[in-house]
Design a protein around this motif. Sequence first.
Motif, PDB file in Angstrom:
ATOM      1  N   VAL A 202       0.852  -1.207   0.000  1.00 27.34           N
ATOM      2  CA  VAL A 202       0.000   0.000   0.000  1.00 27.34           C
ATOM      3  C   VAL A 202       0.880   1.248   0.000  1.00 27.34           C
ATOM      4  O   VAL A 202       0.946   2.016   0.968  1.00 27.34           O
ATOM      5  N   LEU A 203       1.586   1.433  -1.113  1.00 24.73           N
ATOM      6  CA  LEU A 203       2.568   2.494  -1.234  1.00 24.73           C
ATOM      7  C   LEU A 203       1.974   3.754  -1.884  1.00 24.73           C
ATOM      8  O   LEU A 203       1.320   3.671  -2.923  1.00 24.73           O
ATOM      9  N   ASP A 204       2.188   4.899  -1.296  1.00 26.64           N
ATOM     10  CA  ASP A 204       1.896   6.217  -1.889  1.00 26.64           C
ATOM     11  C   ASP A 204       0.568   6.225  -2.649  1.00 26.64           C
ATOM     12  O   ASP A 204       0.529   6.174  -3.882  1.00 26.64           O
ATOM     13  N   LEU A 205      -0.534   6.334  -1.903  1.00 24.65           N
ATOM     14  CA  LEU A 205      -1.870   6.237  -2.505  1.00 24.65           C
ATOM     15  C   LEU A 205      -2.203   7.420  -3.412  1.00 24.65           C
ATOM     16  O   LEU A 205      -3.190   7.363  -4.148  1.00 24.65           O
ATOM     17  N   SER A 206      -1.405   8.469  -3.384  1.00 25.80           N
ATOM     18  CA  SER A 206      -1.645   9.573  -4.321  1.00 25.80           C
ATOM     19  C   SER A 206      -1.491   9.098  -5.758  1.00 25.80           C
ATOM     20  O   SER A 206      -2.190   9.568  -6.668  1.00 25.80           O
ATOM     21  N   LYS A 207      -0.574   8.157  -5.986  1.00 29.37           N
ATOM     22  CA  LYS A 207      -0.411   7.594  -7.331  1.00 29.37           C
ATOM     23  C   LYS A 207      -1.663   6.821  -7.751  1.00 29.37           C
ATOM     24  O   LYS A 207      -2.056   6.860  -8.919  1.00 29.37           O
ATOM     25  N   LEU A 208      -2.263   6.139  -6.798  1.00 25.88           N
ATOM     26  CA  LEU A 208      -3.486   5.405  -7.099  1.00 25.88           C
ATOM     27  C   LEU A 208      -4.609   6.365  -7.469  1.00 25.88           C
ATOM     28  O   LEU A 208      -5.362   6.131  -8.415  1.00 25.88           O
ATOM     29  N   LEU A 209      -4.696   7.469  -6.751  1.00 27.48           N
ATOM     30  CA  LEU A 209      -5.718   8.474  -7.060  1.00 27.48           C
ATOM     31  C   LEU A 209      -5.503   9.063  -8.453  1.00 27.48           C
ATOM     32  O   LEU A 209      -6.461   9.293  -9.198  1.00 27.48           O
ATOM     33  N   ASP A 210      -4.253   9.284  -8.809  1.00 31.30           N
ATOM     34  CA  ASP A 210      -3.954   9.838 -10.132  1.00 31.30           C
ATOM     35  C   ASP A 210      -4.286   8.864 -11.259  1.00 31.30           C
ATOM     36  O   ASP A 210      -4.493   9.288 -12.409  1.00 31.30           O
ATOM     37  N   SER A 211      -4.332   7.567 -10.940  1.00 34.72           N
ATOM     38  CA  SER A 211      -4.596   6.564 -11.980  1.00 34.72           C
ATOM     39  C   SER A 211      -6.088   6.358 -12.252  1.00 34.72           C
ATOM     40  O   SER A 211      -6.455   5.633 -13.181  1.00 34.72           O
ATOM     41  N   ILE A 212      -6.950   7.003 -11.461  1.00 28.77           N
ATOM     42  CA  ILE A 212      -8.387   6.862 -11.670  1.00 28.77           C
ATOM     43  C   ILE A 212      -8.789   7.619 -12.938  1.00 28.77           C
ATOM     44  O   ILE A 212      -8.466   8.803 -13.080  1.00 28.77           O
ATOM     45  N   THR A 215     -13.694  10.750 -15.190  1.00 28.80           N
ATOM     46  CA  THR A 215     -15.084  10.667 -15.648  1.00 28.80           C
ATOM     47  C   THR A 215     -15.975  11.481 -14.708  1.00 28.80           C
ATOM     48  O   THR A 215     -15.522  11.946 -13.655  1.00 28.80           O
ATOM     49  N   LYS A 216     -17.237  11.648 -15.102  1.00 31.14           N
ATOM     50  CA  LYS A 216     -18.174  12.363 -14.230  1.00 31.14           C
ATOM     51  C   LYS A 216     -18.321  11.646 -12.891  1.00 31.14           C
ATOM     52  O   LYS A 216     -18.420  12.278 -11.831  1.00 31.14           O
ATOM     53  N   PHE A 217     -18.342  10.338 -12.956  1.00 28.04           N
ATOM     54  CA  PHE A 217     -18.482   9.547 -11.728  1.00 28.04           C
ATOM     55  C   PHE A 217     -17.274   9.742 -10.814  1.00 28.04           C
ATOM     56  O   PHE A 217     -17.417   9.972  -9.611  1.00 28.04           O
ATOM     57  N   SER A 218     -16.073   9.664 -11.385  1.00 33.35           N
ATOM     58  CA  SER A 218     -14.868   9.804 -10.567  1.00 33.35           C
ATOM     59  C   SER A 218     -14.729  11.215  -9.999  1.00 33.35           C
ATOM     60  O   SER A 218     -14.259  11.395  -8.874  1.00 33.35           O
ATOM     61  N   GLU A 219     -15.142  12.213 -10.780  1.00 34.56           N
ATOM     62  CA  GLU A 219     -15.102  13.593 -10.290  1.00 34.56           C
ATOM     63  C   GLU A 219     -16.030  13.777  -9.098  1.00 34.56           C
ATOM     64  O   GLU A 219     -15.713  14.483  -8.143  1.00 34.56           O
ATOM     65  N   LYS A 220     -17.197  13.110  -9.154  1.00 40.41           N
ATOM     66  CA  LYS A 220     -18.190  13.220  -8.084  1.00 40.41           C
ATOM     67  C   LYS A 220     -17.634  12.702  -6.761  1.00 40.41           C
ATOM     68  O   LYS A 220     -17.925  13.249  -5.687  1.00 40.41           O
TER      69      LYS A 220
END
Length: 302
Positions: A202-212, A215-220
């Motif tokens: 579970v390394l550096d979750l900011s990278k995981l957020l950037d990989s999303i 879309t409208k759903f993800s922005e919500k």
Amino acid sequence: MQSQQASASYGQLVIGPPGSGKTTFCNGMQQLINAIGRRNCCVVNLDPANDFLPYDCDVNIKDLVTVEDVSKSLNLGPNGALIYCMEYLETNQDWLQKQLKKDPEKNYYIFDCPGQIELYTNHNSLKNVIQWLTTKQEIHLTATNLVDSHYCSDPNKFISVLMTSLATMIHMELPLVHILSKMDLAEKNGTFSFNLEYYTEVLDLSKLLDSIPNTKFSEKFKSLNEKICEVVEDYSLVSFIPLHVENKESMLSALDKIDRANGYSLSGGAGEERNMQKLLSVAVGADFQFTKTSTMQENYLS
């Protein structure tokens, strides 16, 4: 001291969402424990809706109550009936106590639990049963939380897995080993964005957020995902070990971690350790976890 260790009871509480491979894991773990020379294993089915038991079941909650009977008599749906069954078990702990003590030679327990996630995150009946097992019956337990590894291919789902895993740790109040199960099917729904170690550690979750994907759903739900990741990183408690139940090195590594957490590894068993080494055919050193993760990456991920 030796007699006290010999009479002590240990075990693992196998939990996780539906379809994560809990019953298959229990079957594989029973076979493994027999292979390394233990003759003290008692497998307990605590899922009143489980009709498929591939392992040799020593105690079965369906001898006490079943989801089918509760659904018919109380006109409840499957989830409501299962919650009722857990509450019924909580009020009939004397039945469970008698079943567990039928064979005094068996003092290592594997509990195969239901898949409803609310039982491990917010409902108290199963938690109360487990606390009774650990305090009144003095069984040293590790919770083994299985999560389907294919969730790693979807950042949103993996964030949900991290949150529910953390919530489970806090609610169950047990030593807990998190496992990414079914590694042989890990990329059946898509490839991983990062290497396997990123997800296990579970390394550096900011990278995981950037990989999303944007879309409208993800922005919500962007702010919600960010806050969940902050909570997970602040606690810094969740990590995983990858597992393929048909891989002996993988299963031995899982058993080693589980038994270190519940204290069984400290109770002796030199002959058992030799048997484990023979099965592995390698010396299990400090870098074994890294080696195993690398092997899983090479064998099962593109």
